[in-house]
Design an enzyme around this catalytic site. Structure first.
Site, PDB file in Angstrom:
ATOM      1  CG  ASP A  36      83.787  64.126  17.105  1.00 40.88           C
ATOM      2  OD1 ASP A  36      83.006  63.675  17.975  1.00 40.88           O
ATOM      3  OD2 ASP A  36      83.651  65.242  16.580  1.00 40.88           O
ATOM      4  CB  SER A  81      73.224  60.927  20.321  1.00 41.62           C
ATOM      5  OG  SER A  81      74.240  61.830  19.980  1.00 41.62           O
ATOM      6  CE  LYS A 125      75.753  68.332  16.766  1.00 41.47           C
ATOM      7  NZ  LYS A 125      76.371  68.876  18.000  1.00 41.47           N
ATOM      8  CD  GLU A 181      71.509  71.391  22.255  1.00 39.16           C
ATOM      9  OE1 GLU A 181      72.661  70.986  22.443  1.00 39.16           O
ATOM     10  OE2 GLU A 181      70.580  70.643  21.857  1.00 39.16           O
ATOM     11  CE  LYS A 297      66.486  67.763  13.785  1.00 38.70           C
ATOM     12  NZ  LYS A 297      65.679  68.572  14.724  1.00 38.70           N
ATOM     13  CB  CYS A 422     104.209  87.364  47.116  1.00 40.20           C
ATOM     14  SG  CYS A 422     103.566  85.712  47.493  1.00 40.20           S
ATOM     15  CB  CYS A 437      99.914  82.337  46.134  1.00 42.52           C
ATOM     16  SG  CYS A 437     100.801  83.419  47.286  1.00 42.52           S
ATOM     17  CB  CYS A 442     100.030  87.244  47.316  1.00 42.21           C
ATOM     18  SG  CYS A 442     100.546  87.178  45.593  1.00 42.21           S
TER      19      CYS A 442
END
Length: 724
Positions: A36, A81, A125, A181, A297, A422, A437, A442
């Site tokens: 932001d 957006s 939100k 969403e 809104k 190890c 690894c 190990c």
């Protein structure tokens, strides 16, 4: 300071890189606050130098580019957006911060519609992934991500796996686009991260990225296993009249069958708006999902058109961004954990500090690139926050408090080029920002595999976890998980869980309990064993799906069903319709796929039980040397786990979906779930309209309340076992 032109060019490049990581890869490289700040700086520079504004600037676009791997779809109405107001008041930026920014926003809307009385609706939100759902004549036809606001990814098949999204709307207009969403609850996010860590993979940074990463999988069957939810908050294209207000819109969407916000507030002044925002901040932790702000809104839909739009956002709505709760502490050291697949994960060891309800002493640093990007050094003073209010993360270094001799962190040099567990050589993965690894023997990898093998959802070997698993491997009693079947009482009882100087033996009582659990595991069904073996891509639900269609491990290893899934995928890709139809029909006849519900569907559109990614992973694993060795060891041990019997109906739970909540007295929930599956039932983790029964024991909470609200039949333990 660099010249405005060069600084703007640099900011655009940096923001576009972060957009790609955030929107396309679902792996953000900076916190929301850092992003932001960059975006705000770019916007302010462009405002001061309008001649330098370009159409392709991030300030003129909505989000990231559509990703590869999915078909693109153009939105009938743009998905915009929201511009932000940041909670922390900044006198230098009065139009975008604090109460001043809120008053400025409300005043600008008043000026656009002078003389009109204004109402505002405040909503939480949700920090998820914006989505557009298109319905034609009541049928869900297309689901798409926001993308760049004009074009998004067509992820219809993935969205159809989310139970909160209705597939049919009997009372809907001929054309309806619903905006909302997709998100993951805090509980679901923790579970996904636990599974990733247990599998030796890097966890997601936060719940939003967990949801985004889930939706970007190309295999819908894999998406179906993630605890995704949906909440509706608005409309796109609609054939007919729209509701007059935002509050009416939410009520109408709810009447159609969509989940909507339970908490909203109608306001008539700036003071009421501020009070609502503060109230939401106090209660949002109780929602069970991640929220990073409040959405404000204009309630009247007709007035919105008069107020108008910017290029990327409406002028009649804003997002109030809460200040993330952070704490300052000192980074004492960086240690490295070894996962069961050999992935090395750096961890910040911190001076303990209290943050959002708990004391934090460790935080993940994700990988080497993350450490280098933030220039994190041992001895630094750092700012931490709970990413998504769940997992502690280091946000940034307080440079002015850096000790004079703090050296840049070198991952390989810090470990001396060797695995901390190890001493074997380590290497950086050629494609990803991780070190591994290379030693399959190990002890840390062996320990993680053993813990995974013994966990409750696998073989449930009570007492075999943590220090016990460590010491069994360290003392040479167990090398591979199946070695637990060679354990005997005396050596196990004498197992030293302490040190040579301060011994602490496991004891005969604990040893007997563990050996009894190991013996019980011999008779566990195939699904539990497939899960315990930690085959890549085969989680608990996929293991049950495989066990429902295979008789034993050998039949999974040589599965014609899985080969057909891969053949169907190849035929679809090559557009060989006749071959794809033949394979799809074969899978449908075998019960390993269902006919697609879309209009004019053919057998090639069949929805398979196990997707191609998981099918390929299972076949490859059993064909590998470790897989062949495991099968041979099963035969030597005389362990023959059997698949789930096919129930042709007749049982009251056959084909039904059950949710178990609370505590059962006669057995564990896991055992009860096994019994439900054994009679042909399905077990779900969440209650929806598609749930047939909820089994509620003592301590049942929100799931019981959801069942009562939806009219789902609730069974007590006695009723459940009678029906079973």
């Amino acid at each position: 300071m660099p010249a405005p032109k060069s600084r703007i060019a640099h900011l655009r490049h940096e923001i576009e890189d972060h957009d790609r990581r955030y929107y396309v890869e679902a792996r953000p490289s900076v916190s929301d606050a850092e992003y932001d700040a960059l975006f705000r700086e770019l916007r302010e520079l462009e405002a001061a130098h309008p001649d330098l504004v370009a159409p392709d600037s991030p300030t003129q676009r909505v989000g990231g580019k559509p990703s590869t791997g999915f078909k693109q779809v153009r939105h009938a109405a743009p998905m915009l957006s929201l511009d932000n107001i940041f909670a922390k008041e900044d006198p230098k930026k009065p139009t975008t911060t604090g109460i001043s920014g809120l008053r400025h926003f409300a005043h600008s809307v008043h000026e656009s519609v002078p003389g009109e009385p204004l109402e505002w609706l405040v909503e939480p939100k949700v920090d998820g992934v914006a989505m557009s759902l298109r319905y034609e004549r009541g049928a869900f036809t297309t689901g798409a991500t926001r993308g760049d606001g004009e074009t998004g990814d067509d992820i219809t098949a993935n969205l159809k796996t989310i139970r909160a999204i209705p597939l049919h709307l009997p009372k809907a207009p001929a054309i309806l686009e619903v905006r909302g969403e997709v998100f993951m609850t805090a509980e679901g996010f923790r579970r996904v991260c636990d599974e990733l860590v247990a599998a030796g993979d890097e966890p997601f940074a936060n719940a939003r990225n967990s949801a985004a990463g889930s939706l970007k999988q190309l295999d819908p069957a894999a998406v179906a296993k993630r605890p995704l939810h949906f909440i509706a908050y608005g409309l796109g294209e609609i054939d007919g009249d729209t509701p007059a207000t935002q509050s009416d819109t939410l009520e109408w969407l709810k009447s159609l069958g969509f989940p909507t916000h339970r908490w909203t507030k109608l306001c008539h002044s700036t003071d009421e708006l501020m009070a609502a925002i503060e109230e939401l901040d106090r209660v949002r932790d109780s929602f069970g999902f991640e929220t990073d702000g409040a959405v404000i809104k204009l309630n009247n839909v007709a007035l919105r058109e008069r107020v108008g739009y910017h290029s990327r956002a409406p002028k009649w709505a804003k997002a109030w961004k809460y200040v993330a709760e952070q704490a300052e502490t000192k980074l004492r050291d960086i240690t490295v954990q070894v996962g069961r697949t050999g992935v090395l994960t750096p961890v910040a060891e911190l001076e303990p500090v209290f943050l959002r309800g708990s004391t934090i002493s460790r935080a993940t640093l994700h990988n080497e690139d993350e450490i280098m990007r933030k220039d994190i050094r041992v001895g630094d003073t750092v700012i931490i926050e709970k990413a998504g209010e769940v997992i502690p993360a280091v946000v940034r270094v307080v440079i002015e408090k850096r000790p004079p001799h703090a050296e840049p962190f070198d991952f390989a040099a810090h470990l001396g080029g060797k695995c901390p567990a190890c001493g074997h050589a380590i290497r950086r993965h050629p494609e990803f920002a991780v070190w591994v690894c290379e030693n399959p023997a190990c002890p840390a990898q062996k320990t993680r595999r053993l813990e995974y093998f013994a966990k409750r959802g696998a073989l449930d070997l009570e007492g075999l976890g943590g220090i016990v698993a460590d010491k069994l491997v360290e003392r040479g009693l167990v090398s591979e998980p199946l070695d637990v079947f060679d354990l005997t009482l005396d050596p196990l009882a004498a197992l030293n869980l302490g040190t040579d100087d301060e011994p602490r033996v496991f004891g005969e009582k604990n040893a007997r309990k563990l050996l009894e659990a190991v013996e019980r595991a011999r008779t566990l069904p195939l699904a539990r064993w497939l899960h315990a073996l930690a085959i890549p891509e085969i989680g608990e639900e996929t293991a049950h799906d495989l066990a429902a269609h295979h008789d034993d491990l050998d039949s999974v290893a040589s599965s014609e069903l899985l080969r057909d899934v891969l053949a169907l995928d190849r035929a679809r890709e090559a557009k060989e319709k006749d071959e794809a139809d033949a394979i799809g029909q074969r899978l449908i006849d075998a019960g390993f796929a269902k006919s697609s519900i879309k209009a004019k569907a053919t057998p090639r559109d069949a929805v398979v039980v196990v997707g191609p990614v998981a099918a390929c992973a299972a076949l490859d694993w059993f064909a590998s040397k470790p897989g062949r060795d495991v099968l041979q060891r099963f035969h030597q041990l005389g362990i023959e786990p059997k698949g789930r019997p096919r129930v042709k109906g007749g049982h009251p739970f056959a084909g039904k979906t059950l949710v178990l909540t609370g505590t059962l007295e006669r057995m564990s929930r896991g055992e009860a779930q096994e019994l439900v599956r054994a009679v042909g039932g399905n077990v779900s983790s969440g209650v929806s309209k598609k749930t047939d029964f909820v089994v509620a024991g003592p301590g049942a909470g929100s799931k019981l309340a959801d069942a009562q609200k939806l009219g789902v039949r609730v069974l007590n333990e006695v009723e459940f076992f009678e029906m079973l």
